[in-house]
Design a protein around this motif. Structure first.
Motif, PDB file in Angstrom:
ATOM      1  N   UNK A 148      -2.536   6.146  21.639  1.00 25.17           N
ATOM      2  CA  UNK A 148      -2.672   5.503  20.336  1.00 25.17           C
ATOM      3  C   UNK A 148      -1.287   5.101  19.826  1.00 25.17           C
ATOM      4  N   UNK A 149      -1.200   3.894  19.287  1.00 28.25           N
ATOM      5  CA  UNK A 149       0.057   3.421  18.734  1.00 28.25           C
ATOM      6  C   UNK A 149       0.447   4.256  17.526  1.00 28.25           C
ATOM      7  N   UNK A 150       1.714   4.643  17.471  1.00 23.95           N
ATOM      8  CA  UNK A 150       2.211   5.459  16.374  1.00 23.95           C
ATOM      9  C   UNK A 150       3.258   4.682  15.597  1.00 23.95           C
ATOM     10  N   UNK A 151       3.234   4.798  14.279  1.00 26.80           N
ATOM     11  CA  UNK A 151       4.245   4.163  13.435  1.00 26.80           C
ATOM     12  C   UNK A 151       4.572   5.116  12.288  1.00 26.80           C
ATOM     13  N   UNK A 152       5.839   5.489  12.203  1.00 27.04           N
ATOM     14  CA  UNK A 152       6.310   6.341  11.124  1.00 27.04           C
ATOM     15  C   UNK A 152       7.170   5.498  10.188  1.00 27.04           C
ATOM     16  N   UNK A 153       6.833   5.520   8.898  1.00 28.00           N
ATOM     17  CA  UNK A 153       7.494   4.664   7.915  1.00 28.00           C
ATOM     18  C   UNK A 153       8.130   5.517   6.827  1.00 28.00           C
ATOM     19  N   UNK A 154       9.386   5.229   6.503  1.00 27.23           N
ATOM     20  CA  UNK A 154      10.050   5.826   5.344  1.00 27.23           C
ATOM     21  C   UNK A 154      10.237   4.731   4.300  1.00 27.23           C
ATOM     22  N   UNK A 155       9.867   5.027   3.062  1.00 27.25           N
ATOM     23  CA  UNK A 155       9.974   4.064   1.962  1.00 27.25           C
ATOM     24  C   UNK A 155      10.967   4.614   0.955  1.00 27.25           C
ATOM     25  N   UNK A 156      12.084   3.917   0.793  1.00 28.25           N
ATOM     26  CA  UNK A 156      13.138   4.370  -0.120  1.00 28.25           C
ATOM     27  C   UNK A 156      13.077   3.530  -1.392  1.00 28.25           C
ATOM     28  N   UNK A 157      12.756   4.170  -2.511  1.00 29.39           N
ATOM     29  CA  UNK A 157      12.614   3.490  -3.794  1.00 29.39           C
ATOM     30  C   UNK A 157      13.835   3.743  -4.676  1.00 29.39           C
ATOM     31  N   UNK A 158      14.233   2.690  -5.394  1.00 32.63           N
ATOM     32  CA  UNK A 158      15.352   2.785  -6.314  1.00 32.63           C
ATOM     33  C   UNK A 158      14.864   2.541  -7.742  1.00 32.63           C
ATOM     34  N   UNK A 159      15.661   2.980  -8.703  1.00 29.19           N
ATOM     35  CA  UNK A 159      15.292   2.846 -10.111  1.00 29.19           C
ATOM     36  C   UNK A 159      14.872   1.421 -10.448  1.00 29.19           C
ATOM     37  N   UNK A 160      13.791   1.309 -11.230  1.00 26.86           N
ATOM     38  CA  UNK A 160      13.262   0.025 -11.704  1.00 26.86           C
ATOM     39  C   UNK A 160      12.776  -0.861 -10.556  1.00 26.86           C
ATOM     40  N   UNK A 161      12.245  -0.228  -9.499  1.00 24.44           N
ATOM     41  CA  UNK A 161      11.674  -1.000  -8.394  1.00 24.44           C
ATOM     42  C   UNK A 161      10.404  -1.712  -8.856  1.00 24.44           C
ATOM     43  N   UNK A 162      10.011  -2.735  -8.127  1.00 23.51           N
ATOM     44  CA  UNK A 162       8.813  -3.503  -8.474  1.00 23.51           C
ATOM     45  C   UNK A 162       7.580  -2.916  -7.803  1.00 23.51           C
ATOM     46  N   UNK A 163       6.570  -2.588  -8.609  1.00 22.59           N
ATOM     47  CA  UNK A 163       5.301  -2.126  -8.046  1.00 22.59           C
ATOM     48  C   UNK A 163       4.685  -3.184  -7.145  1.00 22.59           C
ATOM     49  N   UNK A 164       4.827  -4.457  -7.549  1.00 15.85           N
ATOM     50  CA  UNK A 164       4.235  -5.536  -6.778  1.00 15.85           C
ATOM     51  C   UNK A 164       4.862  -5.640  -5.395  1.00 15.85           C
ATOM     52  N   UNK A 165       6.177  -5.535  -5.335  1.00 19.49           N
ATOM     53  CA  UNK A 165       6.858  -5.586  -4.037  1.00 19.49           C
ATOM     54  C   UNK A 165       6.427  -4.412  -3.162  1.00 19.49           C
ATOM     55  N   UNK A 166       6.370  -3.220  -3.754  1.00 16.21           N
ATOM     56  CA  UNK A 166       5.922  -2.050  -2.995  1.00 16.21           C
ATOM     57  C   UNK A 166       4.521  -2.265  -2.456  1.00 16.21           C
ATOM     58  N   UNK A 167       3.618  -2.765  -3.289  1.00 11.88           N
ATOM     59  CA  UNK A 167       2.239  -2.980  -2.856  1.00 11.88           C
ATOM     60  C   UNK A 167       2.161  -4.008  -1.732  1.00 11.88           C
TER      61      UNK A 167
END
Length: 307
Positions: free
Chosen positions: A1-20
């Motif tokens: 099975x293909x595996x993908x590990x993702x780290x998401x680094x958020x900074x102050x006042x990030x955009x919810x829309x961009x994250x989504x």
């Protein structure tokens, strides 16, 4: 099975829309295809950060405790011009991105640049910051493209560009069939009219009205597929040119795209209706349930029983 590990680094006042726009396509890939895909939320300073709309997000763990990732998403916010933290920032990011593809969105590109990661590379960010960015980081080749890929560093500005970029990443890692499924979830009006399998962001925003019309014809004729020659006539172009158009916009031949639409519709019917496999096959243009099953396994690598 293909595996993908993702780290998401958020900074102050990030955009919810961009994250989504970066995260939701990955969520669709995981849920629709049963892939081993997971993500970890990390933050600037290892503390809760607020989005631009005031939503507080706490990190899952300290950055120093995070395991090696295949993909790292850097999502900057409205506070990004402080160069005094560049050294400490790089020290915290180095272990995270060492072996990963890095996607920087919004002002995430600025953060990478101030840490020196983009020197000698091509990059982009939000169009309102392009001129200032170019003046501040003369060693970076600034582009006005919606998104840029330079080696393992991928950059973009707006939420729409983030969605395009993520679908391009999904296409390159998991193939066009998976990218098409992920993109189809984000075209609301046509999804309601034609079904969720209608193509969404799988083609560029600059696609011609003629091309979009052909896609609509495809989406409405899944039960009785139209010959490719007839579709080319509807587009008022020779078959060879029609073929090249699909390769340019969708990175696949028109016949394959048509087939993937039918398979996507079959999967929806399997999940959400009580129709038999034979009935679903006929509704999606296949001669029998066995033909549908073989085609699905060939193009998606799993059986219908695994859906």
């Amino acid at each position: 099975m293909t595996q993908l590990r993702v780290s998401i680094v958020l900074f102050d006042a990030f955009s919810n829309m961009v994250l989504a726009c970066l995260l939701e396509p990955l969520r669709v890939v995981r849920d629709q295809n049963g892939l081993d895909l997971s993500w970890t939320i990390l933050t600037e300073g290892d503390r809760p950060v607020d989005s631009s709309s005031g939503i507080t997000v706490a990190p899952d763990m300290l950055k120093a405790e995070a395991k090696s990732a295949d993909l790292v998403l850097i999502i900057g916010g409205d506070v990004f011009r402080d160069h005094h933290k560049a050294s400490a920032m790089r020290n915290s990011l180095d272990p995270l991105i060492r072996n990963a593809t890095v996607i920087a969105a919004d002002t995430g590109t600025w953060i990478l640049a101030r840490c020196g990661y983009l020197n000698g590379r091509k990059a982009t960010l939000h169009w309102q910051l392009l001129d200032e960015f170019a003046e501040t980081f003369p060693d970076v080749q600034v582009s006005s493209d919606s998104f840029v890929r330079d080696g393992r560093y991928w950059t973009c500005g707006t939420a729409a560009a983030a969605l395009d970029l993520m679908l391009d990443y999904i296409r390159s890692r998991f193939g066009p069939a998976v990218a098409m499924d992920a993109g189809a979830m984000f075209l609301h009006d046509n999804a309601r009219r034609y079904g969720a399998s209608f193509p969404g962001q799988s083609f560029s925003f600059s696609a011609s009205s003629t091309f979009k019309h052909v896609l609509q014809i495809m989406s409405k004729t899944l039960e009785q597929p139209v010959p490719i020659a007839q579709l080319a006539q509807a587009a008022n172009m020779p078959e060879r040119s029609f073929h090249r158009l699909f390769l340019r916009e969708l990175h696949m031949a028109p016949g394959k795209y048509y087939l993937l639409l039918r398979l996507a519709r079959a999967r929806e019917l399997l999940r959400h209706t009580d129709l038999t496999r034979g009935e679903i096959a006929l509704r999606c243009g296949f001669t029998s349930a066995s033909t549908l099953a073989r085609s699905f396994r060939t193009h998606h690598g799993i059986s219908l029983r695994e859906i």
